[in-house]
Design a protein around this motif. Structure first.
Motif, PDB file in Angstrom:
ATOM      1  N   ALA A 211       0.831  -1.203   0.000  1.00  0.00           N
ATOM      2  CA  ALA A 211       0.000   0.000   0.000  1.00  0.00           C
ATOM      3  C   ALA A 211       0.868   1.256   0.000  1.00  0.00           C
ATOM      4  CB  ALA A 211      -0.918  -0.004   1.218  1.00  0.00           C
ATOM      5  N   LEU A 212       0.374   2.297  -0.670  1.00  0.00           N
ATOM      6  CA  LEU A 212       1.130   3.539  -0.819  1.00  0.00           C
ATOM      7  C   LEU A 212       1.561   4.112   0.528  1.00  0.00           C
ATOM      8  CD1 LEU A 212       2.237   5.814  -2.566  1.00  0.00           C
ATOM      9  CD2 LEU A 212      -0.050   6.839  -2.578  1.00  0.00           C
ATOM     10  N   ARG A 213       0.700   4.071   1.522  1.00  0.00           N
ATOM     11  CA  ARG A 213       1.051   4.646   2.821  1.00  0.00           C
ATOM     12  C   ARG A 213       2.230   3.918   3.454  1.00  0.00           C
ATOM     13  NH1 ARG A 213      -3.369   5.388   6.379  1.00  0.00           N
ATOM     14  NH2 ARG A 213      -1.892   5.477   8.101  1.00  0.00           N
ATOM     15  N   ASP A 214       2.366   2.626   3.166  1.00  0.00           N
ATOM     16  CA  ASP A 214       3.494   1.868   3.703  1.00  0.00           C
ATOM     17  C   ASP A 214       4.761   2.089   2.879  1.00  0.00           C
ATOM     18  OD1 ASP A 214       1.976   0.699   5.790  1.00  0.00           O
ATOM     19  OD2 ASP A 214       1.149  -0.738   4.374  1.00  0.00           O
ATOM     20  N   ARG A 215       4.592   2.168   1.557  1.00  0.00           N
ATOM     21  CA  ARG A 215       5.762   2.425   0.710  1.00  0.00           C
ATOM     22  C   ARG A 215       6.357   3.796   0.992  1.00  0.00           C
ATOM     23  NH1 ARG A 215       4.491   3.061  -4.503  1.00  0.00           N
ATOM     24  NH2 ARG A 215       2.298   2.490  -4.470  1.00  0.00           N
ATOM     25  N   ALA A 216       5.483   4.791   1.142  1.00  0.00           N
ATOM     26  CA  ALA A 216       5.949   6.154   1.372  1.00  0.00           C
ATOM     27  C   ALA A 216       6.240   6.438   2.835  1.00  0.00           C
ATOM     28  CB  ALA A 216       4.904   7.147   0.849  1.00  0.00           C
ATOM     29  N   GLN A 217       5.817   5.515   3.706  1.00  0.00           N
ATOM     30  CA  GLN A 217       5.980   5.713   5.155  1.00  0.00           C
ATOM     31  C   GLN A 217       5.330   7.029   5.591  1.00  0.00           C
ATOM     32  OE1 GLN A 217       7.946   3.403   7.522  1.00  0.00           O
ATOM     33  NE2 GLN A 217       6.913   2.325   5.860  1.00  0.00           N
ATOM     34  N   VAL A 218       4.117   7.253   5.061  1.00  0.00           N
ATOM     35  CA  VAL A 218       3.358   8.476   5.354  1.00  0.00           C
ATOM     36  C   VAL A 218       1.937   8.082   5.707  1.00  0.00           C
ATOM     37  CG1 VAL A 218       2.392  10.582   4.362  1.00  0.00           C
ATOM     38  CG2 VAL A 218       4.744   9.943   3.845  1.00  0.00           C
ATOM     39  N   ALA A 219       1.387   8.709   6.743  1.00  0.00           N
ATOM     40  CA  ALA A 219       0.005   8.432   7.140  1.00  0.00           C
ATOM     41  C   ALA A 219      -0.923   9.601   6.861  1.00  0.00           C
ATOM     42  CB  ALA A 219      -0.044   8.091   8.634  1.00  0.00           C
ATOM     43  N   ASN A 220      -0.357  10.777   6.563  1.00  0.00           N
ATOM     44  CA  ASN A 220      -1.191  11.959   6.338  1.00  0.00           C
ATOM     45  C   ASN A 220      -2.057  11.777   5.095  1.00  0.00           C
ATOM     46  OD1 ASN A 220      -1.671  14.780   5.046  1.00  0.00           O
ATOM     47  ND2 ASN A 220      -1.201  15.213   7.200  1.00  0.00           N
ATOM     48  N   PRO A 221      -3.392  11.850   5.226  1.00  0.00           N
ATOM     49  CA  PRO A 221      -4.268  11.587   4.082  1.00  0.00           C
ATOM     50  C   PRO A 221      -4.131  12.604   2.959  1.00  0.00           C
ATOM     51  CG  PRO A 221      -5.526  12.412   5.956  1.00  0.00           C
ATOM     52  CD  PRO A 221      -4.155  12.127   6.455  1.00  0.00           C
ATOM     53  N   ARG A 222      -3.779  13.855   3.282  1.00  0.00           N
ATOM     54  CA  ARG A 222      -3.615  14.887   2.251  1.00  0.00           C
ATOM     55  C   ARG A 222      -2.407  14.567   1.368  1.00  0.00           C
ATOM     56  NH1 ARG A 222      -8.553  17.270   3.144  1.00  0.00           N
ATOM     57  NH2 ARG A 222      -8.730  18.074   5.255  1.00  0.00           N
ATOM     58  N   VAL A 223      -1.325  14.188   2.030  1.00  0.00           N
ATOM     59  CA  VAL A 223      -0.116  13.840   1.284  1.00  0.00           C
ATOM     60  C   VAL A 223      -0.353  12.581   0.446  1.00  0.00           C
ATOM     61  CG1 VAL A 223       2.313  13.164   1.468  1.00  0.00           C
ATOM     62  CG2 VAL A 223       1.380  14.923   2.982  1.00  0.00           C
ATOM     63  N   LEU A 224      -1.007  11.596   1.027  1.00  0.00           N
ATOM     64  CA  LEU A 224      -1.274  10.354   0.301  1.00  0.00           C
ATOM     65  C   LEU A 224      -2.141  10.589  -0.925  1.00  0.00           C
ATOM     66  CD1 LEU A 224      -1.863   7.894   3.285  1.00  0.00           C
ATOM     67  CD2 LEU A 224       0.046   7.878   1.675  1.00  0.00           C
ATOM     68  N   LYS A 225      -3.116  11.480  -0.817  1.00  0.00           N
ATOM     69  CA  LYS A 225      -3.969  11.797  -1.964  1.00  0.00           C
ATOM     70  C   LYS A 225      -3.139  12.400  -3.088  1.00  0.00           C
ATOM     71  CE  LYS A 225      -7.764  12.520  -4.307  1.00  0.00           C
ATOM     72  NZ  LYS A 225      -8.517  11.386  -4.901  1.00  0.00           N
ATOM     73  N   ALA A 226      -2.258  13.334  -2.740  1.00  0.00           N
ATOM     74  CA  ALA A 226      -1.407  13.955  -3.749  1.00  0.00           C
ATOM     75  C   ALA A 226      -0.441  12.941  -4.358  1.00  0.00           C
ATOM     76  CB  ALA A 226      -0.638  15.119  -3.132  1.00  0.00           C
ATOM     77  N   LEU A 227       0.131  12.090  -3.531  1.00  0.00           N
ATOM     78  CA  LEU A 227       1.065  11.078  -4.031  1.00  0.00           C
ATOM     79  C   LEU A 227       0.386  10.116  -4.995  1.00  0.00           C
ATOM     80  CD1 LEU A 227       3.059  10.166  -0.787  1.00  0.00           C
ATOM     81  CD2 LEU A 227       3.882  11.483  -2.744  1.00  0.00           C
ATOM     82  N   ALA A 228      -0.832   9.707  -4.654  1.00  0.00           N
ATOM     83  CA  ALA A 228      -1.565   8.781  -5.528  1.00  0.00           C
ATOM     84  C   ALA A 228      -1.834   9.426  -6.885  1.00  0.00           C
ATOM     85  CB  ALA A 228      -2.872   8.365  -4.862  1.00  0.00           C
ATOM     86  N   LEU A 229      -2.211  10.688  -6.884  1.00  0.00           N
ATOM     87  CA  LEU A 229      -2.466  11.388  -8.144  1.00  0.00           C
ATOM     88  C   LEU A 229      -1.186  11.538  -8.958  1.00  0.00           C
ATOM     89  CD1 LEU A 229      -4.971  14.136  -6.974  1.00  0.00           C
ATOM     90  CD2 LEU A 229      -5.439  12.258  -8.553  1.00  0.00           C
ATOM     91  N   MET A 230      -0.087  11.788  -8.289  1.00  0.00           N
ATOM     92  CA  MET A 230       1.192  11.901  -8.991  1.00  0.00           C
ATOM     93  C   MET A 230       1.533  10.598  -9.711  1.00  0.00           C
ATOM     94  SD  MET A 230       3.623  13.908  -6.271  1.00  0.00           S
ATOM     95  CE  MET A 230       3.415  15.649  -5.878  1.00  0.00           C
TER      96      MET A 230
END
Length: 323
Positions: A211-230
């Motif tokens: 999962a993206l949150r584990d790969r990026a080691q980020v839990a913030n939903p705002r950052v995860l949304k931007a990362l997924a779109l990227m």
């Protein structure tokens, strides 16, 4: 207590494995071992398998182990099913006699499939046009650029008629257990899984990657949304303003969040993702450098070359020159 054997053909199903140079040993072993276990647990020869190589010589795996072939590729037409096992850089494999023999096997009624990078070889042979398939995530960018007519799925394994493809690694085990279950029943499939201490089944539709949150080691939903779109929009990058809007924050807030969680600016991280994709395409395809640039969201060739050299220490053209 051994599982009862489900009704099947009188003769064992004969499966071949075409092992290309630098084939992934994990994928090969993960596919063969369930067949062996099925025979042992059923108390009957449900399957037999043969190894094939392109030139009749022992095939060398990526870890250096060699496997002697049992059959020549010209004999593949006598198989029930044939899997191409490829790793490394499958886009570099361009052996027309092999492609012709694969087409001949498919025309003879052999069900063909690919493991890890094997789908790339099938696509090159013209055997995946309009077909659903999957491939290891590392080879996805190159495959979709060279074969846009392939119906690619980013999943563990895919069955489409007489085509069976998997992403390799442990997904080969999942695919084979599924095939055993379809042919001989769920009880035997579960017994094979248990034999290898696999206590949780994975379906073909599951994602290949963590999962993206584990790969990026980020839990913030705002950052995860931007990362997924990227990750979704590498060829036609979104503006920073659009990313912030989709994430539900102002651009200034998004920049602060990226600085805190990613240690990079929004634009810097986005560009790194696009350059990473470009590196894969340069290494795995023969696309012209400018086409690679455009496929990764760079309009100007000069900007692409400068950014690429700044990140990787060499120009895009030099990337294709052996060090």
């Amino acid at each position: 207590m051994r599982p009862s054997r489900a009704p099947a053909e009188d003769r064992p199903r004969h499966i071949g494995f075409l092992l290309l140079p630098d084939f992934p040993l994990m994928s090969y072993a993960s596919a063969v071992e369930p067949l062996r276990a099925a025979n042992v647990l059923a108390g009957a020869p449900l399957y037999r398998w043969s190894n094939l190589s392109v030139d009749g010589e022992p095939a060398r795996a990526s870890v250096g182990v060699t496997v002697a072939p049992d059959l020549g590729l010209g004999e593949a037409g006598g198989l029930d099913q044939l899997f191409v096992c490829a790793g490394g850089n499958p886009a570099a494999f361009d052996h027309k006699p092999t492609f012709a023999r694969l087409r001949a096997a498919a025309a003879a009624g052999v069900a063909v499939g690919g493991m890890s990078g094997g789908s790339y070889i099938l696509a090159r042979a013209g055997l995946l046009g309009g077909r659903r398939c999957t491939i290891h995530w590392e080879h996805i960018p190159a495959l979709i650029e060279e074969f846009p007519d392939v119906l690619l799925e980013r999943s563990l394994y895919v069955f489409d008629g007489d085509r069976a493809t998997c992403a390799g690694g442990l997904a080969a085990f999942d695919m084979m257990v599924d095939l055993i279950g379809r042919r001989h029943g769920a009880r035997l499939a579960m017994a094979v899984s248990e034999w290898y201490l696999r206590t949780q089944a994975r379906s073909g539709e599951e994602d290949q990657r963590i999962a993206l949150r584990d790969r990026a080691q980020v839990a913030n939903p705002r950052v995860l949304k931007a990362l997924a779109l990227m990750e979704e929009r590498l060829e036609a990058p979104l503006s920073r303003e659009k990313l912030a809007e989709a994430a539900g924050v102002t651009l200034r807030q998004l920049e602060r969040l990226f600085a805190r969680h990613m240690r990079k600016s929004v634009a810097g991280h986005y560009q790194d993702l696009r350059l990473d994709r470009a590196r894969k395409l340069l290494r795995q395809t023969s696309l012209p450098v400018m086409e690679v640039a455009v496929a990764c969201g760079f309009i100007a060739g000069g900007h692409f070359s400068r950014a690429y050299k700044a990140r990787f220490g060499r120009s895009p053209k030099a990337e294709r020159t052996p060090e």
